[in-house]
Design a protein around this motif. Structure first.
Motif, mmCIF file in Angstrom:
data_model
loop_
_atom_site.group_PDB
_atom_site.id
_atom_site.type_symbol
_atom_site.label_atom_id
_atom_site.label_comp_id
_atom_site.label_asym_id
_atom_site.label_seq_id
_atom_site.Cartn_x
_atom_site.Cartn_y
_atom_site.Cartn_z
ATOM 1 N N LEU A 161 20.979 -0.798 21.800
ATOM 2 C CA LEU A 161 20.094 -0.739 22.970
ATOM 3 C C LEU A 161 19.939 0.686 23.508
ATOM 4 O O LEU A 161 18.976 0.987 24.210
ATOM 5 N N THR A 162 20.910 1.545 23.202
ATOM 6 C CA THR A 162 20.898 2.890 23.772
ATOM 7 C C THR A 162 19.631 3.634 23.353
ATOM 8 O O THR A 162 19.250 3.624 22.182
ATOM 9 N N GLY A 163 19.006 4.269 24.323
ATOM 10 C CA GLY A 163 17.807 5.060 24.039
ATOM 11 C C GLY A 163 16.514 4.315 24.304
ATOM 12 O O GLY A 163 15.459 4.935 24.401
ATOM 13 N N ALA A 164 16.586 2.978 24.420
ATOM 14 C CA ALA A 164 15.408 2.216 24.865
ATOM 15 C C ALA A 164 15.249 2.478 26.359
ATOM 16 O O ALA A 164 16.228 2.734 27.046
ATOM 17 N N TYR A 165 14.036 2.410 26.868
ATOM 18 C CA TYR A 165 13.858 2.702 28.296
ATOM 19 C C TYR A 165 14.190 1.458 29.117
ATOM 20 O O TYR A 165 13.315 0.691 29.507
ATOM 21 N N LEU A 166 15.494 1.287 29.316
ATOM 22 C CA LEU A 166 15.993 0.084 29.946
ATOM 23 C C LEU A 166 17.177 0.442 30.841
ATOM 24 O O LEU A 166 18.073 1.186 30.431
ATOM 25 N N ALA A 175 7.152 -4.002 24.423
ATOM 26 C CA ALA A 175 6.722 -4.744 25.612
ATOM 27 C C ALA A 175 7.856 -5.627 26.137
ATOM 28 O O ALA A 175 7.982 -5.840 27.346
ATOM 29 N N GLY A 176 8.688 -6.129 25.234
ATOM 30 C CA GLY A 176 9.822 -6.962 25.652
ATOM 31 C C GLY A 176 10.834 -6.155 26.452
ATOM 32 O O GLY A 176 11.369 -6.619 27.465
ATOM 33 N N ILE A 177 11.113 -4.942 25.997
ATOM 34 C CA ILE A 177 12.025 -4.049 26.732
ATOM 35 C C ILE A 177 11.410 -3.704 28.081
ATOM 36 O O ILE A 177 12.070 -3.741 29.128
ATOM 37 N N SER A 178 10.145 -3.388 28.054
ATOM 38 C CA SER A 178 9.444 -2.996 29.275
ATOM 39 C C SER A 178 9.445 -4.130 30.308
ATOM 40 O O SER A 178 9.598 -3.900 31.515
ATOM 41 N N ALA A 188 16.808 -8.708 25.024
ATOM 42 C CA ALA A 188 16.705 -7.250 24.908
ATOM 43 C C ALA A 188 17.085 -6.799 23.498
ATOM 44 O O ALA A 188 16.426 -5.938 22.912
ATOM 45 N N VAL A 189 18.171 -7.381 22.962
ATOM 46 C CA VAL A 189 18.577 -7.015 21.593
ATOM 47 C C VAL A 189 17.485 -7.429 20.608
ATOM 48 O O VAL A 189 17.139 -6.683 19.681
ATOM 49 N N ARG A 190 16.907 -8.604 20.815
ATOM 50 C CA ARG A 190 15.809 -9.042 19.951
ATOM 51 C C ARG A 190 14.639 -8.059 20.031
ATOM 52 O O ARG A 190 14.053 -7.680 19.022
ATOM 53 N N ALA A 191 14.292 -7.645 21.279
ATOM 54 C CA ALA A 191 13.138 -6.756 21.459
ATOM 55 C C ALA A 191 13.403 -5.385 20.843
ATOM 56 O O ALA A 191 12.515 -4.767 20.269
ATOM 57 N N ALA A 192 14.642 -4.913 20.965
ATOM 58 C CA ALA A 192 14.952 -3.588 20.419
ATOM 59 C C ALA A 192 14.975 -3.611 18.899
ATOM 60 O O ALA A 192 14.458 -2.708 18.250
ATOM 61 N N THR A 193 15.599 -4.660 18.336
ATOM 62 C CA THR A 193 15.888 -4.645 16.897
ATOM 63 C C THR A 193 14.951 -5.506 16.055
ATOM 64 O O THR A 193 14.843 -5.294 14.847
#
Lengths: 623, 77
Positions: free
Chosen positions: A67-72, A216-219, A520-525
């Motif tokens: 997750l690190t580095g995603a804008y979250l 979009a999921g992270i956002s 969030a993990v799903r959206a990132a990966t």
């Protein structure tokens, strides 16, 4: 091309100066996710059995997560790991700030450093590659001075992970400092950097440098946090030290080396008092909307550089109440000194509190110490911090930590030598949180409060319990001062999730539900992960960390808790808390071993390793 | 006297109909602890307690128009 990670790990051999990259494959990333699990994997594959923490072959790992580095909000964290100079076993700590996110945005998922340099160096990482640069001119500088010089050389936008003089001097509880005011504080990893002559890492990422499967999921989750800041309004307002009054009235504010659970001067050092006096602004970690970090400034009687931030709860208690000190200004100055010198404030405060009790007990004299280390003396505390960082005079002995110092003082000192596996006990009171006490014993890093359970969270039918039922619908509320099967079941699920958070790179203070983090993990990966799979990441991290400890000679006999917590408070309040019961404590450890799939001696079984997909590690059980 | 209690985070479950705050009539001399008891908020669930924007203990006396805030326990310890 995977999402969330680059599948690119930077390898650095300081002995030869060689730098290369390696891949683990996407399936491995899905098993480990980064952070603690990745640290454990590398310690098992690279560290020889019985590895000396200061030997060149001790691997030093910097590991953000998927997750690190995603804008979250909450993702701006990275793990650091090595064989610990404090415990001799699994060393691991997490720090916030911006460094981990920048590393990911530079195109790397982790940095693994082996060997040792003959001359001081620092590592410069950017999107076009990495290089070792001389650091002779940085050696001996404080963290802030070193960061200033590096930014003059490389530009203002670089992010750093550095050591100060304490790490250089191999203080066994030296911290790794992210971005000057965030700390991978525990287990002495700064001293490993010092032994390698590695002053630090400077990194510059590029915006959008982490590919995401579903931005979009992270956002959407980031927007949810922005709309729901009320959930963490108290944390924003007063910081973690806002809990001082609550803990004080619960009997859980460590006072005079845990002799008492309430401190007469608690109001003077609370987060509320800090807010109303020396706080000048609130800071944050990468992309986090919570802004819980303190920034304090002061001119008199001490000058405090606000660029070092301000004290967290742990620091307020360790440098304050645990030493009987009610001077917030001295506590804030002590925090700044620990940041500048690169010291873990928890262990530093705990060592000083131990020495103060030894003085009070007549086992040490202030003449011998050369500093007037008596309960409540804030100025002496500041002198003590300097002496430890530079190993000056008696500071050289304090720099070895409570366990080693106590061993020199004889059996009487053992009674108040508060450590587990050699790591000093953090600022949470087991006598009002019994599972936390068992957690101190079971933690792979020695006494730790983060990958641990705070019993009051599950004392009633609350949101935390309802969320944990996603993993086990049978879970029921349990009073804070009991142990047993039902309590340990809560502990098992809760700590597995904590180990997952420390692997994926997520802050423990964010109010996300497990389902939100799964999404969030799903959206990132882009991986179709389940909650069970994420909890297994935590179980895998804890099991591999256990294996690291076993290979370092830390077996179940080291799963202990200091005797003090099995006895009543030595000073008031008499109506708060209850000593742990020895028999229930021993039984609780056995319950946890069983739930984890470890044998009665606390050793992971081959079947458990196979079930976790870590069958490759089975031969390590035999040596 | 009339006193307002504002709920944060999950402590809103103690608020009537999920409201953000509630105003109660209490006798003169009442304390913060009395207010929490009247509102049905257990003290051991309150991490942060503020009276008129300042830190306060449960024993603090209330006054006409006082504003009390309660914040829940933190997840991180």
């Amino acid at each position: 091309m995977p999402y969330g990670v680059h599948d690119r790990i930077l390898r650095v051999d300081l002995t030869s100066g060689k730098i290369w990259t390696e891949s683990l494959g996407e399936a491995a990333w899905r098993r480990y996710m980064g952070g603690r699990a990745l640290v454990a994997r590398y310690l098992l594959t690279l560290a020889p059995k019985g590895c000396d923490p200061f030997a060149p072959e001790n691997p030093l790992i910097f590991a953000p997560g998927v997750l690190t580095g995603a804008y979250l909000s909450g993702q701006g964290r990275n793990g650091v790991g090595a064989i610990s100079p404090l415990t001799g076993g699994f060393g691991n700590a997490e720090g916030g700030g911006f460094f981990g996110a920048a590393l990911k945005r530079a195109g790397y998922d982790a940095v693994v450093v082996t060997g040792a340099s003959a001359r001081p160096v620092y590592l410069w990482i950017h999107p076009d590659g990495a290089e070792l640069r001389p650091a002779d001119h940085l050696w001996g500088l404080t963290v802030g001075e070193a960061e200033d010089r590096i930014r003059q050389e490389l530009g203002e936008k670089v992010r750093t992970a550095l050591i100060g003089p304490a790490g250089e001097n191999r203080v066994r509880f030296a911290a790794v400092v992210n971005d000057r005011s965030h700390f991978a504080g525990r287990t002495g990893l700064g001293a490993v950097m010092g032994a390698k002559k590695l002053k630090g890492i400077a990194v510059k990422g590029r915006p959008g440098g982490v590919p995401l499967a579903d931005p979009a999921g992270i956002s959407a989750l980031q927007k949810w946090m922005g709309r729901n800041l009320e959930l963490v309004a108290g944390l924003h307002d007063t910081g973690t030290a806002g809990g001082v009054p609550y803990l004080n009235r619960s009997g859980g504010l460590p006072t005079r080396n845990f002799r008492a659970g309430a401190f007469e001067g608690h109001e003077k050092i609370s987060g509320q008092t800090m807010r109303d006096t020396i706080l000048i602004k609130r800071e944050t970690c990468d992309a986090c909307a919570v802004r819980c970090k303190r920034v304090v400034a002061l001119k008199e009687p001490f000058e405090i550089d606000p660029r070092y931030g301000g004290p967290e709860y742990e620091t307020v208690a360790a440098l304050g109440s645990d030493q009987g000190i009610d001077d917030l200004l001295a506590v804030a100055k002590g925090n700044e000194l620990c940041a500048a010198y690169g010291l873990d404030t928890i262990s530093t405060g705990a060592v000083l509190a131990f020495v103060m009790e030894a003085v009070a007990a007549g086992l040490l004299s202030t003449e011998e110490i050369g500093i007037d280390l008596r309960w409540g003396n804030g100025r002496a505390m500041l002198e003590g911090i300097r002496a430890i960082a530079f190993r000056e005079g008696f500071g050289d002995r304090m720099a070895e930590g409570v366990a080693r110092l106590a061993a020199q003082l004889g059996p009487e000192a053992q009674e108040f030598a508060l450590h587990v596996k050699g790591q000093e006990v953090p600022m949470h009171e087991p006598r009002i949180k019994h599972a936390l006490g068992v957690g101190y014993a079971l933690s792979p890093t020695g006494a730790d409060h983060m990958h641990n359970m705070h019993d009051p969270m599950y004392a009633k039918e609350r949101a935390a319990l309802q969320q944990l039922r996603l993993f086990d619908p049978e879970l029921q509320p349990q009073p804070p001062e009991v142990l047993g099967e039902a309590k340990m079941r809560l502990y098992f699920h809760h700590t597995n999730w904590r180990h997952f958070l420390d692997s994926v790179g997520m802050c423990h203070f964010l109010p996300y539900s497990p389902e939100q983090l799964r999404d969030a993990v799903r959206a990132a990966t882009g991986w179709d992960v389940t909650l069970e799979e994420l909890a297994a990441v935590g179980r895998r991290a804890a099991t591999l960390a256990r294996l690291v400890n076993l290979r370092q000679g830390l077996d179940a006999a080291t799963d202990t808790l200091p005797e003090r917590f099995f006895r009543p408070f030595l000073e008031g309040p008499e109506d708060k808390g209850r000593p742990l019961d020895r028999e229930a404590f021993e039984e609780a450890k056995g319950i946890y071993y069983r739930m984890m799939g470890w044998d009665e001696a606390g050793r992971p079984t081959p079947e458990t390793l196979e079930a976790l997909g870590e069958g490759w590690a089975v031969p390590l059980l035999e040596g | 006297m009339r006193v307002t209690l504002r709920f944060f985070g999950e402590l809103r479950r103690f608020a009537p109909d999920g409201a953000r705050e509630v105003t109660l009539e209490l006798p003169a001399g009442a304390t913060v602890a009395d207010l929490l008891e009247a509102a049905g908020v257990p003290l051991d669930e309150v991490w942060l307690l503020a009276l008129d924007g300042r830190q306060a203990g449960p024993e603090a006396p209330l006054h006409e128009g006082a504003r009390v805030e309660v914040h829940p326990l933190l997840a991180g310890g």
